[in-house]
Design a protein around this motif. Structure first.
Motif, PDB file in Angstrom:
ATOM      1  N   GLN A  23       0.828  -1.196   0.000  1.00  0.00           N
ATOM      2  CA  GLN A  23       0.000   0.000   0.000  1.00  0.00           C
ATOM      3  C   GLN A  23       0.866   1.252   0.000  1.00  0.00           C
ATOM      4  OE1 GLN A  23      -3.539  -0.466   0.061  1.00  0.00           O
ATOM      5  NE2 GLN A  23      -3.514   1.669  -0.627  1.00  0.00           N
ATOM      6  N   LYS A  43       2.908   1.494  -3.647  1.00  0.00           N
ATOM      7  CA  LYS A  43       2.247   1.579  -4.950  1.00  0.00           C
ATOM      8  C   LYS A  43       2.121   3.010  -5.480  1.00  0.00           C
ATOM      9  CE  LYS A  43      -2.656   1.897  -3.727  1.00  0.00           C
ATOM     10  NZ  LYS A  43      -3.985   1.328  -4.011  1.00  0.00           N
ATOM     11  N   ASP A  89      -1.637  -3.344  -6.970  1.00  0.00           N
ATOM     12  CA  ASP A  89      -3.077  -3.289  -6.701  1.00  0.00           C
ATOM     13  C   ASP A  89      -3.681  -4.694  -6.716  1.00  0.00           C
ATOM     14  OD1 ASP A  89      -3.435  -0.558  -6.304  1.00  0.00           O
ATOM     15  OD2 ASP A  89      -3.704  -0.139  -8.447  1.00  0.00           O
TER      16      ASP A  89
END
Length: 832
Positions: A802, A805, A818
């Motif tokens: 998280q 990205k 994702d």
């Protein structure tokens, strides 16, 4: 009344005879009740006829164990009464078979069943009974009766008595129906094969007895059987399976060979019994080694320690279909075992011979249980085996066949090129020199003969020698590459191009001499197997600290010492040398193959096998992680049987895997190979290689052993350490904020799939514990730390994905992160 009395007395006389027949005395097996005497009547009420009415002048008779009579298409056994209740070994073998039966692993000579039988008289019938030695007790003890009534033995077939011979010493039965009907216990088609090929029934009109021959101690039957089958392995339009079976029945020795008790510290195949007459407070399992009966011609000279020839040597005949250019090497492979037998005190104990010609012995047959044969099988299967037949009462090997499949040498040629080509110039060709091919075959035959002598695989033998010793020419020429021919150490893949005078092919080793002596040397002072135990234990204790004499079970799941296809005592160092050599081979593979043949077929085949070699080298290092050494001991020996590998070696193994497996092994992606053997699929091929080792690493039993180490060790490489190191390495781009290429994306998705499996599967099921294989660790996964650890690792990874990205990475990497987050969410919360 006076006239009726003699008739009444005469009636009572005849009535009394069958009653007497039910109260059998010791002499009953050697004579016939009076009312069945050939001289008194032609045919009694039970259908028993005069001998001459059954065995007519048209009979063709063959004397032997039983006299066999052939009358037109029917066969009769004339069984002497002194052979009733005698124990006989019945061996069912395939004599001829259709292509592809059993997936290519059945062949002419394959054994389909082995059982002890007895011919027993019951009233006016002869029963063929199957006798078991799984449960026994001394016949003089009361419990023997309980063993008998609680282990009632099945009847294989029942025959009406047709006649008694003229001097009332034998009974005549018609055995035709036994061999031209579908009797499962002697059939060549197991229940599995019947289901696979959708077998409907035996076609009786297409099935018949090919012939029956009787010899002094055995009877050989050939029967042709045709089954209707919806999905046969070949000739599918025929919807049938035809095969020829050979049924061997051999009279077992009246006095069984003195058994030798099994000791797991020395490798032998075994037979086992539960003895209910034991003084133990339970049924005592007794396990005997399987071995040939070797007895010295001169016992006194043998007792003095002199070499003595056996009364009956072990003789192997070569299949008449063996190619002429290979016969010399097969004979040499058989007689390789003469030296180990000399260590056991026997000279010329094992001999190789050509099969007799039809002129020399018109009755010779490779299926005849009197002969041990090296069967040469015209099959594309790449394998060789060494099965044997043994007496369940004592473990005495009665007969064995070595099975050699024609295409097996191609596997050895390929492995020779791939594993030794970097350091061995003569291996860099598809046309391996004939003498080197012959040496390979010689040693494969020696390995299979070892099985036929009673020896299982000894996977610890390759661990006996230090890795660097395998680079020493003098050492390898004297000692070979492993301490036993019974290991799967086929080639020396450690030696480097600069090393000189290296032996690359395995050979008989010191363990083979030691095990042969332990199993076959007679102990003149010991008249019982119990009296041998102290001496046998002393022989083991004398060698217990020398790794050359260690036996390791066929276990590649947890013990780094006992792995298949490995050499040397350090999997990491051996792996370094092996991969260095394999990279050299990969660079030159095209020039050694397709450049020479102007064809890409061999290049494709060898590249596929190169991936297999790579997987084996890697798998040896994987076994270090969660590894447990197994050193079989008795309580009077120092040390523990099971010890965990130290944490430093396990951590080093994980580092090695990250560098050589999970960091993309780009040397395997040679476009001059890949783009000449297939139009696509390159990324998937590499993913499968990496995923195989990842799945191997992330297995329930390996994680369970790592958890288990916490209960016994003060310093250990924990399951948490392993999972953290694995995640950090496989997802290293996340910490570095760098782009992820296609190969790493595939690997990372395979990681998520495997972690999801660990979260949802119940774990391995128990399996039977065979003496050659270790027990799989089974435990309650849901009550263990496994899912807790996996959940924690996935949550940690999710948080880092998280954060990563939104960094400066390319679009494909962002999509990949994702997708990875979504996959983790699905595993952690499958309801959403």
């Amino acid at each position: 009344m006076k006239r009726l009395l003699p008739c009444l007395m005469l009636s009572l006389f005849f009535i009394s005879i069958p009653v007497k027949g039910q109260k059998r005395n010791k002499k009953e097996d050697s004579k016939v009740p009076t009312n069945f005497n050939d001289a008194t009547q032609s045919k009694d009420k039970n259908g028993i006829k005069k001998y001459s009415e059954v065995i007519t002048k048209d009979a063709i008779s063959d004397d032997g164990l039983f006299t066999v009579h052939k009358i037109k298409d029917e066969y009769f056994y004339e069984i002497p009464f002194d052979k009733l209740k005698k124990e006989m070994l019945w061996v069912s073998r395939i004599s001829q078979l259709p292509q592809g039966l059993g997936g290519g692993y059945f062949n002419a000579g394959s054994k389909t069943n082995e059982q002890v039988v007895q011919w027993v008289r019951f009233q006016d019938k002869i029963l063929l009974k199957v006798k078991s030695y799984a449960n026994v007790a001394d016949s003089t003890k009361a419990i023997h009766n309980s063993v008998m009534v609680n282990n009632y033995e099945p009847t294989l077939f029942a025959f009406d008595i047709k006649a008694f011979n003229t001097d009332t010493t034998a009974v005549v039965i018609n055995v035709t129906s036994l061999f031209n009907t579908d009797v499962a216990a002697i059939s060549g088609l197991s229940a599995r094969l019947r289901k696979e090929y959708k077998v409907k029934k035996l076609e009786s009109s297409l099935s018949f007895i090919n012939g029956i021959k009787s010899f002094p101690e055995n009877i050989e039957v050939k029967q042709d059987l045709t089954y209707s089958a919806s999905e046969p392995p070949s000739f599918s339009d025929m919807e049938s399976i035809s095969l020829q079976m050979n049924q061997s029945m051999i009279l077992l020795p009246k006095e069984p060979m003195q058994p030798r008790m099994y000791d797991p510290r020395v490798g032998f195949f075994t037979v086992s019994q539960y003895d209910y007459g034991s003084k133990e407070l339970k049924a005592d399992q007794k396990t005997y080694i399987r071995r040939w009966r070797l007895e010295p011609k001169d016992p006194e000279a043998y007792a003095r320690g002199e070499l003595v020839e056996p009364i009956k040597p072990i003789v192997y005949y070569l299949d008449p279909g063996t190619p002429e250019n290979l016969r010399e090497y097969i004979k040499q492979g058989i007689e390789e075992w003469q030296k180990p037998f000399e260590t056991a005190g026997f000279k010329n104990a094992i001999i190789a011979k050509d099969a007799p010609t039809p002129e020399e012995d018109p009755e010779f047959s490779p299926e005849d249980v009197r002969y041990s044969v090296v069967r040469y099988v015209a099959s594309t299967t790449r394998n060789a085996t060494g099965p044997s037949v043994s007496d369940p009462r004592s473990g005495e090997i009665i007969e064995s066949d070595i099975i050699w499949y024609h295409n097996h040498l191609r596997s050895y040629r390929n492995r020779y090129l791939l594993e030794t080509g970097a350091a061995n110039p003569s291996a860099r060709t598809l046309n391996t020199p004939p003498e080197e091919i012959g040496e390979m075959m010689r040693m494969v035959i020696a390995h299979e003969v070892g099985h036929a002598l009673g020896f299982p695989h000894n996977m610890a033998a390759s661990y006996a020698y230090p890795v660097d010793s395998l680079r020493n020419g003098a050492f390898t020429q004297e000692n070979g590459i492993a301490a036993s021919i019974m290991d799967y150490a086929r080639y020396n893949y450690v030696a480097q191009p600069e090393d000189e005078n290296i032996r690359f092919i395995r050979q008989i080793g010191p363990y083979d001499h030691y095990a042969t002596n332990w199993g076959y040397r007679l102990i003149p002072s010991a008249s019982t197997m119990e009296a041998e135990k102290d001496t046998l234990n002393q022989w083991i204790r004398l060698r217990e600290l020398d790794p050359k004499y260690k036996f390791g079970r066929q276990s590649s799941r947890f013990d780094p010492q006992s792995q298949t296809e490995s050499v040397g005592n350090d999997p990491i160092k051996a792996g370094d040398y092996g991969l260095k050599n394999l990279k050299y081979v990969a660079q030159n593979l095209k020039s050694w193959t397709s450049d020479q043949t102007n064809d890409y077929g061999d290049l494709e085949e060898l590249y596929g096998e190169l991936l297999g070699v790579y997987n084996r080298y890697v798998g040896h290092v994987v076994t270090n992680i969660g590894g447990v050494y197994e050193n079989l001991k008795t309580p009077d020996q120092v040390g523990l049987v099971y010890t965990h590998l130290n944490s430093a070696v396990q951590k080093a193994s994980m580092d090695w895997l990250q560098e050589n497996v999970f960091s993309t092994p780009s040397w395997l992606l040679d476009k001059d190979i890949l783009q000449n053997i297939d139009h696509s699929g390159y990324f998937e091929e590499l993913r499968k290689v990496q995923a195989r080792q990842l799945d191997n690493l992330l297995s329930f039993d390996r994680i369970g052993r790592l958890i288990d180490a916490e209960t016994t060790e003060t310093e250990f490489y924990s399951a948490l350490d392993m999972l953290k190191d694995l995640r950090t390495g496989i997802w290293s781009e996340v910490g570095r904020r760098t782009n992820v290429d296609i190969y790493r994306r595939n690997l990372q998705r395979s990681y998520l799939d495997r972690m999801g499996y660990l979260m949802t599967d119940e774990g391995p099921s128990p399996r039977n514990n065979d003496s050659d294989f270790e027990r799989t660790l089974t435990f309650d996964v849901s009550a263990s730390d496994v899912q807790t650890l996996v959940r924690g690792e996935l949550k940690t990874l999710r948080n880092r994905l998280q954060a990563a990205k939104n960094s400066s990475i390319n679009t494909m990497t962002r999509y990949h992160y994702d997708d990875a987050i979504a996959r983790i969410d699905q595993v952690l919360d499958p309801g959403n």
